[in-house]
Design an enzyme around this catalytic site. Structure first.
Site, PDB file in Angstrom:
ATOM      1  N   GLU A 105       0.255   3.663   1.792  1.00 63.26           N
ATOM      2  CA  GLU A 105       0.389   4.119   3.181  1.00 63.26           C
ATOM      3  C   GLU A 105       1.795   3.854   3.720  1.00 63.26           C
ATOM      4  OE1 GLU A 105      -1.852   5.578   5.681  1.00 63.26           O
ATOM      5  OE2 GLU A 105      -2.637   6.283   3.784  1.00 63.26           O
ATOM      6  N   THR A 118       0.796  -1.231   0.000  1.00 63.89           N
ATOM      7  CA  THR A 118       0.000   0.000   0.000  1.00 63.89           C
ATOM      8  C   THR A 118       0.827   1.279   0.000  1.00 63.89           C
ATOM      9  OG1 THR A 118      -1.489   1.305   1.402  1.00 63.89           O
ATOM     10  CG2 THR A 118      -0.177  -0.311   2.528  1.00 63.89           C
ATOM     11  N   LYS A 142       1.951  -3.596   7.046  1.00 62.49           N
ATOM     12  CA  LYS A 142       2.040  -3.823   5.598  1.00 62.49           C
ATOM     13  C   LYS A 142       3.489  -3.733   5.120  1.00 62.49           C
ATOM     14  CE  LYS A 142      -2.135  -4.514   3.840  1.00 62.49           C
ATOM     15  NZ  LYS A 142      -2.479  -5.583   2.885  1.00 62.49           N
ATOM     16  N   TYR A 145      -1.259   0.042  10.706  1.00 69.14           N
ATOM     17  CA  TYR A 145      -1.592  -0.615   9.435  1.00 69.14           C
ATOM     18  C   TYR A 145      -0.405  -0.548   8.478  1.00 69.14           C
ATOM     19  CZ  TYR A 145      -3.558  -1.056   4.697  1.00 69.14           C
ATOM     20  OH  TYR A 145      -3.777  -1.418   3.394  1.00 69.14           O
TER      21      TYR A 145
HETATM   22  P1  NAP Z   1     -11.411  -4.947   2.045  1.00 70.56           P
HETATM   23  O1  NAP Z   1     -12.609  -4.646   1.230  1.00 70.56           O
HETATM   24  O2  NAP Z   1     -11.356  -4.502   3.468  1.00 70.56           O
HETATM   25  O3  NAP Z   1     -11.195  -6.532   1.996  1.00 70.56           O
HETATM   26  C1  NAP Z   1     -10.297  -7.204   2.827  1.00 70.56           C
HETATM   27  C2  NAP Z   1     -10.848  -8.584   3.104  1.00 70.56           C
HETATM   28  O4  NAP Z   1      -9.930  -9.231   4.007  1.00 70.56           O
HETATM   29  C3  NAP Z   1     -12.214  -8.593   3.772  1.00 70.56           C
HETATM   30  O5  NAP Z   1     -13.079  -9.447   3.058  1.00 70.56           O
HETATM   31  C4  NAP Z   1     -11.941  -9.144   5.165  1.00 70.56           C
HETATM   32  O6  NAP Z   1     -12.939  -9.964   5.646  1.00 70.56           O
HETATM   33  C5  NAP Z   1     -10.701  -9.985   4.929  1.00 70.56           C
HETATM   34  N1  NAP Z   1      -9.993 -10.193   6.191  1.00 70.56           N
HETATM   35  C6  NAP Z   1      -9.725  -9.307   7.160  1.00 70.56           C
HETATM   36  N2  NAP Z   1      -9.077  -9.916   8.171  1.00 70.56           N
HETATM   37  C7  NAP Z   1      -8.951 -11.215   7.824  1.00 70.56           C
HETATM   38  C8  NAP Z   1      -8.384 -12.361   8.450  1.00 70.56           C
HETATM   39  N3  NAP Z   1      -7.801 -12.290   9.634  1.00 70.56           N
HETATM   40  N4  NAP Z   1      -8.448 -13.538   7.816  1.00 70.56           N
HETATM   41  C9  NAP Z   1      -9.028 -13.619   6.600  1.00 70.56           C
HETATM   42  N5  NAP Z   1      -9.593 -12.579   5.947  1.00 70.56           N
HETATM   43  C10 NAP Z   1      -9.548 -11.396   6.564  1.00 70.56           C
HETATM   44  O7  NAP Z   1     -10.094  -4.392   1.356  1.00 70.56           O
HETATM   45  P2  NAP Z   1      -9.818  -4.071  -0.197  1.00 70.56           P
HETATM   46  O8  NAP Z   1     -10.049  -2.637  -0.422  1.00 70.56           O
HETATM   47  O9  NAP Z   1     -10.460  -5.089  -1.046  1.00 70.56           O
HETATM   48  O10 NAP Z   1      -8.230  -4.251  -0.232  1.00 70.56           O
HETATM   49  C11 NAP Z   1      -7.638  -5.510  -0.553  1.00 70.56           C
HETATM   50  C12 NAP Z   1      -6.224  -5.536  -0.019  1.00 70.56           C
HETATM   51  O11 NAP Z   1      -5.474  -4.470  -0.612  1.00 70.56           O
HETATM   52  C13 NAP Z   1      -6.097  -5.322   1.483  1.00 70.56           C
HETATM   53  O12 NAP Z   1      -5.014  -6.122   1.919  1.00 70.56           O
HETATM   54  C14 NAP Z   1      -5.770  -3.844   1.635  1.00 70.56           C
HETATM   55  O13 NAP Z   1      -5.052  -3.643   2.826  1.00 70.56           O
HETATM   56  C15 NAP Z   1      -4.923  -3.640   0.395  1.00 70.56           C
HETATM   57  N6  NAP Z   1      -4.939  -2.287  -0.183  1.00 70.56           N
HETATM   58  C16 NAP Z   1      -6.126  -1.702  -0.494  1.00 70.56           C
HETATM   59  C17 NAP Z   1      -6.127  -0.467  -1.100  1.00 70.56           C
HETATM   60  C18 NAP Z   1      -7.409   0.230  -1.490  1.00 70.56           C
HETATM   61  O14 NAP Z   1      -7.362   1.438  -1.744  1.00 70.56           O
HETATM   62  N7  NAP Z   1      -8.529  -0.477  -1.589  1.00 70.56           N
HETATM   63  C19 NAP Z   1      -4.913   0.167  -1.404  1.00 70.56           C
HETATM   64  C20 NAP Z   1      -3.732  -0.484  -1.083  1.00 70.56           C
HETATM   65  C21 NAP Z   1      -3.751  -1.726  -0.493  1.00 70.56           C
HETATM   66  P3  NAP Z   1     -14.205  -9.387   6.446  1.00 70.56           P
HETATM   67  O15 NAP Z   1     -15.082  -8.852   5.363  1.00 70.56           O
HETATM   68  O16 NAP Z   1     -14.729 -10.574   7.114  1.00 70.56           O
HETATM   69  O17 NAP Z   1     -13.689  -8.337   7.376  1.00 70.56           O
HETATM   70  O1  F7E Z   2      -9.150   7.752   4.292  1.00 71.28           O
HETATM   71  C1  F7E Z   2      -9.423  11.191   5.477  1.00 71.28           C
HETATM   72  C2  F7E Z   2      -8.587  10.176   6.250  1.00 71.28           C
HETATM   73  O2  F7E Z   2     -10.209   5.745   5.269  1.00 71.28           O
HETATM   74  C3  F7E Z   2      -8.628   8.592   3.282  1.00 71.28           C
HETATM   75  C4  F7E Z   2      -7.431   1.717   2.563  1.00 71.28           C
HETATM   76  O3  F7E Z   2      -7.911   1.032   1.449  1.00 71.28           O
HETATM   77  O4  F7E Z   2      -6.313   3.336   1.181  1.00 71.28           O
HETATM   78  C5  F7E Z   2      -7.267   3.193   2.222  1.00 71.28           C
HETATM   79  O5  F7E Z   2      -6.823   3.849   3.394  1.00 71.28           O
HETATM   80  C6  F7E Z   2      -8.290   9.934   3.885  1.00 71.28           C
HETATM   81  C7  F7E Z   2      -7.525   9.859   5.209  1.00 71.28           C
HETATM   82  O6  F7E Z   2      -8.633   5.521   3.306  1.00 71.28           O
HETATM   83  C8  F7E Z   2     -12.760  11.033   6.857  1.00 71.28           C
HETATM   84  O7  F7E Z   2      -8.076  10.758   7.441  1.00 71.28           O
HETATM   85  C9  F7E Z   2     -11.366  12.573   6.271  1.00 71.28           C
HETATM   86  O8  F7E Z   2      -6.519  10.833   5.228  1.00 71.28           O
HETATM   87  O9  F7E Z   2     -10.846   6.427   2.938  1.00 71.28           O
HETATM   88  P1  F7E Z   2      -9.812   6.328   3.976  1.00 71.28           P
HETATM   89  P2  F7E Z   2      -7.089   5.390   3.666  1.00 71.28           P
HETATM   90  O10 F7E Z   2      -6.835   5.633   5.092  1.00 71.28           O
HETATM   91  O11 F7E Z   2      -6.329   6.213   2.679  1.00 71.28           O
HETATM   92  C10 F7E Z   2      -4.997   2.856   1.499  1.00 71.28           C
HETATM   93  C11 F7E Z   2      -4.115   3.044   0.284  1.00 71.28           C
HETATM   94  C12 F7E Z   2      -5.015   1.476   2.032  1.00 71.28           C
HETATM   95  O12 F7E Z   2      -4.060   0.719   1.861  1.00 71.28           O
HETATM   96  C13 F7E Z   2      -6.098   1.125   3.000  1.00 71.28           C
HETATM   97  O13 F7E Z   2      -6.270  -0.289   3.096  1.00 71.28           O
HETATM   98  O14 F7E Z   2      -9.510  10.616   4.173  1.00 71.28           O
HETATM   99  N1  F7E Z   2     -10.777  11.377   6.016  1.00 71.28           N
HETATM  100  N2  F7E Z   2     -12.581  12.398   6.782  1.00 71.28           N
HETATM  101  C14 F7E Z   2     -11.616  10.408   6.371  1.00 71.28           C
HETATM  102  N3  F7E Z   2     -11.498   9.072   6.299  1.00 71.28           N
HETATM  103  C15 F7E Z   2     -12.548   8.312   6.720  1.00 71.28           C
HETATM  104  N4  F7E Z   2     -12.469   6.963   6.622  1.00 71.28           N
HETATM  105  N5  F7E Z   2     -13.696   8.910   7.222  1.00 71.28           N
HETATM  106  C16 F7E Z   2     -13.857  10.255   7.323  1.00 71.28           C
HETATM  107  O15 F7E Z   2     -14.872  10.754   7.762  1.00 71.28           O
END
Ligand code: NAP
Ligand code: F7E
Length: 344
Positions: free
Chosen positions: A128, A126, A154, A150
């Site tokens: 992050e 990620t 990662k 987190y």
């Molecule tokens: P997501 O919707 O939160 O999906 C993650 C899945 O992992 C969920 O189905 C969750 O199950 C499952 N999970 C959580 N803890 C687990 C455990 N202990 N054992 C087995 N399964 C578990 O996330 P996503 O957006 O699809 O992202 C996919 C991956 O990419 C994640 O690893 C995330 O950290 C990474 N990532 C995401 C983004 C993004 O912007 N979306 C960017 C960079 C990296 P439950 O539904 O039961 O909780």
């Molecule tokens: O926050 C700000 C918050 O929770 C984005 C995950 O998929 O992308 C995701 O993580 C930004 C942050 O995503 C609210 O503080 C303001 O700066 O949508 P988010 P994230 O933290 O960027 C990365 C790449 C991953 O890897 C992660 O798995 O938005 N923000 N106001 C808020 N965020 C939330 N959630 N809620 C608010 O009300």
């Protein structure tokens, strides 16, 4: 020969889009979900693939279970998407996040090395991991500076992926993905929180959207584009690390304005910081305000990625623009509210 893909986190946003892509390409898809959780398959159903994915329970915190599952499937490709993926929650659950997002990666890599060494491995890393950093745009060579449990978990998973590649010769790749969103995004994430709440407000809900820091900026793309990149990484002769991003920076405030516009509102802002309020320019009704509850203990101000290596080596680029993404998310939420569904 039909290829088999093993997808952890199959019930999440990326798990659903990746499974659809792999099924379209003729793969057998084995999807792992965590047994302790409610088996919520709404995303697979939304994409019409609920019955096409072979679902198996997997406990990522138990090495013997991980090894048995991988050993019995012996997949050609394993995509590790499972994680506690909400950054905010990781401050409350640092140990669980470290185990599920960090150590679990080593369990999978070790199991692959022991019982299925020809399996190609993708790790969901990620942006992050870059945290607060000096670079205007982040690429594979930008130093990491993680600022949440987190991101730290990662980063451990990322380095173990690199380590098993260099030391044990596994085909193990790490995708350093910037934020990617879709109508299947969880409502705890800011983009979906915004689009779902505006879809409700536009159809009469008496709500005000409460957000945290409006001035942070992210590089938001469409999840469907990003899963293409994951698959491409595992088709290369050599494994590697790749940034996937759009290269465009947008603040939370600008994202809100864009979603409001799709619903026919123009926002006018007044006040600064926690006093900020966004009003409907026509009626003066407050539609957005800041609630400090949503501020993070530590946040990252700006993240924007340089995906030129992915373009050069994989032929990958993000195709969906921010405006198209916002419109798609708002309109799907709007249609669901109209059908009387409560939004997932
Ligand atoms: P997501 O919707 O939160 O999906 C993650 C899945 O992992 C969920 O189905 C969750 O199950 C499952 N999970 C959580 N803890 C687990 C455990 N202990 N054992 C087995 N399964 C578990 O996330 P996503 O957006 O699809 O992202 C996919 C991956 O990419 C994640 O690893 C995330 O950290 C990474 N990532 C995401 C983004 C993004 O912007 N979306 C960017 C960079 C990296 P439950 O539904 O039961 O909780
Ligand atoms: O926050 C700000 C918050 O929770 C984005 C995950 O998929 O992308 C995701 O993580 C930004 C942050 O995503 C609210 O503080 C303001 O700066 O949508 P988010 P994230 O933290 O960027 C990365 C790449 C991953 O890897 C992660 O798995 O938005 N923000 N106001 C808020 N965020 C939330 N959630 N809620 C608010 O009300």
């Amino acid at each position: 020969m039909i290829k088999t893909a093993f997808v952890t986190g199959v019930l999440g946003q990326d798990g659903a889009y990746l499974s659809r892509l792999l099924l379209e390409k003729g793969y057998r898809v084995v999807g792992a979900y965590r047994q302790s959780a409610l088996m919520n398959t709404w995303r697979l159903s939304a994409l019409g693939i609920r019955d096409d994915v072979e679902l198996i329970p997997l406990e990522l915190l138990d090495y013997s279970n991980v090894q048995r599952c991988i050993g019995s499937v012996k997949p050609d490709e394993l995509y590790n998407l499972a994680a506690q993926s909400f950054v905010g929650l990781s401050f409350e659950q640092p140990l669980y996040t470290g185990d599920a997002d960090g150590l679990a990666v080593t369990r999978i890599l070790e199991a692959i090395r022991s019982v299925s060494p020809s399996t190609r491995f993708y790790q969901a890393s990620t942006s992050e991991m870059f945290g607060q950093n000096q670079a205007l745009v982040q690429s594979e060579t930008t130093p990491f500076n993680p600022s949440s449990p987190y991101a730290i978990a990662k980063l451990y998973g990322h380095w173990m992926t690199v380590n098993y590649r260099t030391v044990h010769g596994l085909h193990a790749s790490s995708g350093i993905l910037f934020n990617h969103e879709s109508p299947l995004r969880g409502r705890e994430f800011v983009t979906r929180k915004i689009t779902a709440t505006f879809a409700e407000i536009a159809q009469g809900a008496d709500k005000v959207l409460e957000l945290g820091n409006l001035d942070v900026a992210r590089d938001w793309g469409f999840a469907g584009d990003y899963v293409r990149g994951m698959h491409l990484m595992l088709q290369q002769d050599k494994p590697g690390d790749y940034v996937l991003a759009t290269g465009r920076k947008t603040t939370v405030r600008a994202f809100v304005e864009c979603a409001a516009k799709v619903c026919g509102y123009t926002l006018e802002w007044e006040g600064e910081g926690v006093q900020s309020v966004g009003r409907d320019a026509r009626s003066g009704r407050p539609l957005v305000r800041v609630n400090p509850v949503f501020f993070r203990l530590a946040d990252v101000d700006v993240l924007v990625g340089d995906a030129s290596k992915a373009k050069r080596e994989l032929g990958w680029t993000a195709e969906v623009s921010l405006e198209q993404l916002v419109e798609k998310m708002v309109l799907e939420d709007y249609a669901a509210v109209r059908r009387g569904e409560s939004l997932s």
